[in-house]
Design an enzyme around this catalytic site. Sequence first.
Site, PDB file in Angstrom:
ATOM      1  N   ASP A  15       0.817  -1.224   0.000  1.00  0.00           N
ATOM      2  CA  ASP A  15       0.000   0.000   0.000  1.00  0.00           C
ATOM      3  C   ASP A  15       0.852   1.276   0.000  1.00  0.00           C
ATOM      4  O   ASP A  15       0.651   2.169   0.846  1.00  0.00           O
ATOM      5  CB  ASP A  15      -0.917   0.044   1.238  1.00  0.00           C
ATOM      6  CG  ASP A  15      -1.741  -1.212   1.447  1.00  0.00           C
ATOM      7  OD1 ASP A  15      -2.086  -1.863   0.452  1.00  0.00           O
ATOM      8  OD2 ASP A  15      -2.047  -1.525   2.612  1.00  0.00           O
ATOM      9  N   GLU A 222     -11.443   0.250  -3.197  1.00  0.00           N
ATOM     10  CA  GLU A 222     -10.565   0.764  -2.130  1.00  0.00           C
ATOM     11  C   GLU A 222      -9.333   1.407  -2.796  1.00  0.00           C
ATOM     12  O   GLU A 222      -9.254   1.511  -4.022  1.00  0.00           O
ATOM     13  CB  GLU A 222     -10.120  -0.363  -1.181  1.00  0.00           C
ATOM     14  CG  GLU A 222      -9.303  -1.456  -1.844  1.00  0.00           C
ATOM     15  CD  GLU A 222      -8.989  -2.625  -0.918  1.00  0.00           C
ATOM     16  OE1 GLU A 222      -9.441  -2.685   0.233  1.00  0.00           O
ATOM     17  OE2 GLU A 222      -8.265  -3.535  -1.380  1.00  0.00           O
TER      18      GLU A 222
END
Length: 323
Positions: A15, A222
Amino acid sequence: MKKPRYLVDNMYTADPAVHVFNDKLYIYPSHDIESGIPENDNGDHFDMRDYHVFSMDDIEGPVTDHGVVLDVKDVPWAGRQMWDTDAAYKNGKYYLYFPVKDKNDIFHIGVAVSDKPEGPFVPETHPMIGSYSIDPCVFDNEDGDHYMYFGGLWGGQLQRYRNNKAQECGAEPADAEPALCAKVVKLSDDMLEFAEEPKDLVILDKNGEPLKAGDHGRRFFEASWMHKYEGKYYFSYSTGDTHLLCYAIGDNPYGPFTYQGVILTPVVGWTTHHSIVEFKGKWYLFHHDCVPSGGKTWLRSLKVVELEYNEDGTIKTIEGMQD
Ligand code: FUB
């Protein structure tokens, strides 16, 4: 750089949020660990407990690990699962934004402050008021205002909310209904709270219709990221269960945005997540995959590859599974 490069080999990292501060690249990733929790759709196996910051003077050069900059033990309101983070700079301070579940297992977004981009960061005593769900991305509009983009479905709990309020039995809309949206909110001057109620970030198809909830190949899931290229706002995100990184273009930070296409085809692993940054005149896609862990979806590794635009401003699709 034509081939992707892995960036960190002594721990698992995912991420990546990447920014240029003081002419260096700073990487703010999740720190994946093996905690033994079985894999499920709620994402319980992503049981991360701290954050490290990394920096690079050069895209091909060494990567410096600045160590643990925030630990879940130091966040008074936190329960478990420190997920995707981001950082921002304003008026001499650096701000680390992070989602973590509270002691009732509900995600909120916290903020921690430092004098340096590499931390360590000191957390505020409470979550940002009105915050929920996961994956904060903070965008500097270079006019004094910063905007946060956030939200994530399934384990990220976005389906539990409508109009920023938790629902009794929150679920995703029916397939023919408009998809749930990522959220966008202007931050307060002191960077510590929302300055307004979060708004829906609407993604339209080429006919001007909002994407539908059943459109799993294009709808938001997301991993929000915002960047600006030649005066346009590029919102990019993951489609989750179809494992694509996609993007949509708008004229201002709130949108609406019009869907454009795929940035990255599926990688090895369930999740895909990224940031896009310009550094020394070139554009880069930072992302992750699970090749080094042999495909364990909760043990991911950061990568970077050059990103290129076509003359009309669209992004050239990158293959997720190239060597
Ligand atoms: O790292 C945990 C979660 O996995 C992130 O918050 C999501 O974006 C996905 O990458």
